[in-house]
Design an enzyme around this catalytic site. Structure first.
Site, PDB file in Angstrom:
ATOM      1  N   ARG A 137       3.284   1.564  12.831  1.00  0.00           N
ATOM      2  CA  ARG A 137       2.750   0.534  11.931  1.00  0.00           C
ATOM      3  C   ARG A 137       3.431  -0.794  12.222  1.00  0.00           C
ATOM      4  O   ARG A 137       2.919  -1.601  12.973  1.00  0.00           O
ATOM      5  CB  ARG A 137       2.939   0.997  10.474  1.00  0.00           C
ATOM      6  CG  ARG A 137       2.139   0.222   9.473  1.00  0.00           C
ATOM      7  CD  ARG A 137       2.133   0.880   8.094  1.00  0.00           C
ATOM      8  NE  ARG A 137       3.452   1.002   7.474  1.00  0.00           N
ATOM      9  CZ  ARG A 137       3.644   1.515   6.251  1.00  0.00           C
ATOM     10  NH1 ARG A 137       2.610   1.945   5.543  1.00  0.00           N
ATOM     11  NH2 ARG A 137       4.854   1.609   5.742  1.00  0.00           N
ATOM     12  N   ARG A 220      14.908   3.886   0.000  1.00  0.00           N
ATOM     13  CA  ARG A 220      13.796   3.130  -0.581  1.00  0.00           C
ATOM     14  C   ARG A 220      12.988   4.106  -1.429  1.00  0.00           C
ATOM     15  O   ARG A 220      12.222   4.923  -0.935  1.00  0.00           O
ATOM     16  CB  ARG A 220      12.921   2.527   0.530  1.00  0.00           C
ATOM     17  CG  ARG A 220      13.687   1.650   1.514  1.00  0.00           C
ATOM     18  CD  ARG A 220      12.772   0.954   2.500  1.00  0.00           C
ATOM     19  NE  ARG A 220      11.939   1.849   3.264  1.00  0.00           N
ATOM     20  CZ  ARG A 220      12.283   2.417   4.419  1.00  0.00           C
ATOM     21  NH1 ARG A 220      13.479   2.158   4.962  1.00  0.00           N
ATOM     22  NH2 ARG A 220      11.456   3.223   5.037  1.00  0.00           N
ATOM     23  N   ASP A 314     -18.361   0.249 -17.757  1.00  0.00           N
ATOM     24  CA  ASP A 314     -17.419   0.046 -18.864  1.00  0.00           C
ATOM     25  C   ASP A 314     -17.317   1.237 -19.813  1.00  0.00           C
ATOM     26  O   ASP A 314     -16.531   1.202 -20.752  1.00  0.00           O
ATOM     27  CB  ASP A 314     -17.853  -1.167 -19.696  1.00  0.00           C
ATOM     28  CG  ASP A 314     -18.360  -2.289 -18.819  1.00  0.00           C
ATOM     29  OD1 ASP A 314     -17.554  -2.829 -18.048  1.00  0.00           O
ATOM     30  OD2 ASP A 314     -19.572  -2.598 -18.878  1.00  0.00           O
TER      31      ASP A 314
END
Ligand code: PLP
Length: 389
Positions: A137, A220, A314
């Site tokens: 990456r 991390r 909704d």
């Protein structure tokens, strides 16, 4: 409902759970291993500043985000702790990072050359060098480039090399072969450096929990801080209990009895078979409760109730086990009594990973923060385009 919103659909973020998860990790790791709390993507959809503060109180000493804007948002909200940006930052924004004391990731020489032009003097920017050990990456792979980068940092007074790190692609898998390959690569690459920077880190949540002796002096910590397991495979192998912080709730706004043959929602895809109690719940795909969740289940009075017919923008409809009054609480993710719908249940239903679910619940759904069993603060997190407001 309390606070500045007028909607009976909300996320509860249990900050005591976050505290528990970080404090447990603090006890689990060696004392000299620092905890960097990963609060990118608005703390995985939980709420950046509240999670950051809680993590720092529980023993974290560094924060990490993906983008510069996320770091700046934390500074604006009063967070003083060091913050590392894990992703790429535009070279022309380096002055801004310097002013706000944001640590940046350097992952290629080309970036550093450009950044240098934008930052000739002034307060030094702390950099962490990212090595690509097999994730493919971001990161440096070549010895020569690594050495040139370190030399460039060292000869430029406006930069300092504070850390070096890498990221594992398979730390959450039972098979450790590729993990070991990457770990060995990292050891080899560390030897390319003329000196050891202050921080060396490679451990995401899975690595920190499984291989605490392989994390150097910083971890991390992301997904597990939120009480979620990095993968289903690791669930039976956790060294301490993780407590889920995120739950999603609503209240029924309409209850009706429908008769056999009557239809529900767009497309009229659901046909009532025998007399049924149907409830309308004010949450839909605009809230991140996506249409694929049709036929999934939610909790009402501790009992599972299926989502029937299509989920609207909704609203959605559920089949109730019996009549319940308007205003009855619906739990979409979380517990009601002994019954529970976990983040993993939702993720598995959708064929994805738990990481994606809280990130997907949109900021139209207000977050309520619970601390020591009481509502500490209500904050309506609004995303205005790409900027945090
Ligand atoms: C997101 C991220 C993490 C955190 O990973 P978790 O699996 O959530 O603990 C750590 N390091 C990097 C580079 C990341 O992008």
């Amino acid at each position: 409902m309390v606070g500045s919103f007028h909607r009976d659909t909300w996320v509860e973020v249990d900050l005591d759970a976050i505290f528990h998860n970080v404090a447990s990790l603090r006890t689990f790791l060696r004392k000299e291993t620092a905890i960097m709390a990963v609060v990118k993507a608005n703390a995985y959809g939980h709420g950046d500043v509240q999670v950051a503060q809680t993590a720092l109180e529980a023993g974290a000493s560094y924060l990490a985000v993906a983008f510069l804007d996320e770091a700046l948002a934390l500074r604006k909200k009063g967070i003083e702790a060091p913050i590392l940006v894990l992703g790429a930052v535009r070279p022309e924004d380096i002055q801004l990072a310097a002013r706000e004391r944001i640590t940046l990731t350097v992952f290629q020489q080309e970036w550093l050359e450009k950044a240098k032009q934008w930052h000739q003097d002034g307060p030094p920017v702390a950099l962490h060098l990212k090595m690509d050990t097999g994730m493919g990456r971001l990161g440096v792979k070549e010895e020569e480039e690594t050495k040139r980068i370190v030399a460039m940092i060292d000869e430029h007074s406006a930069f300092s090399l504070e850390g070096v790190y890498t990221h594992f692609a398979t730390a959450d898998e039972i098979d450790t072969q590729y993990f070991s390959f990457q770990y060995e690569n990292f050891l080899r690459m560390l030897n390319w450096l003329p000196y050891q920077p202050k921080w060396i880190h490679c451990g995401n949540s899975a690595t920190s929990l499984r291989f605490p002796d392989k994390v150097f002096n910083m971890v991390r910590f992301g997904i597990a801080m939120y009480g979620l397991t990095p993968s289903l495979a690791l669930k039976p192998h956790l060294p301490f209990e993780l407590k889920e912080a995120f739950s999603l709730h609503s209240r029924i706004v309409h209850v009706k009895r429908l008769l056999p043959g009557e239809k529900v929602s767009y497309g009229a895809t659901y046909t009532v078979e025998k007399e049924e109690w149907i409830g309308t719940v004010p949450i839909g795909y605009a809230d991140g409760w996506i249409r694929k969740l049709q036929n999934f289940q939610v909790l009402v009075n501790g009992v599972k109730a299926p989502i029937i017919g299509r989920i609207c923008m909704d609203q959605m409809m559920i089949r109730l086990p019996e009549y319940v009054p308007v205003g009855t609480k619906v739990t979409l993710i979380g517990k009601q009594g002994d019954a529970q719908v976990t983040m993993d249940d939702v993720a598995q239903y959708l064929g994805t990973i738990n990481y994606e679910i809280p990130c997907t619940i949109s900021y139209r759904v207000p977050r309520i923060f619970l601390k020591k069993q009481s509502i500490m603060e209500v904050r309506n997190v609004v995303l205005d385009g790409n900027r945090y407001v």
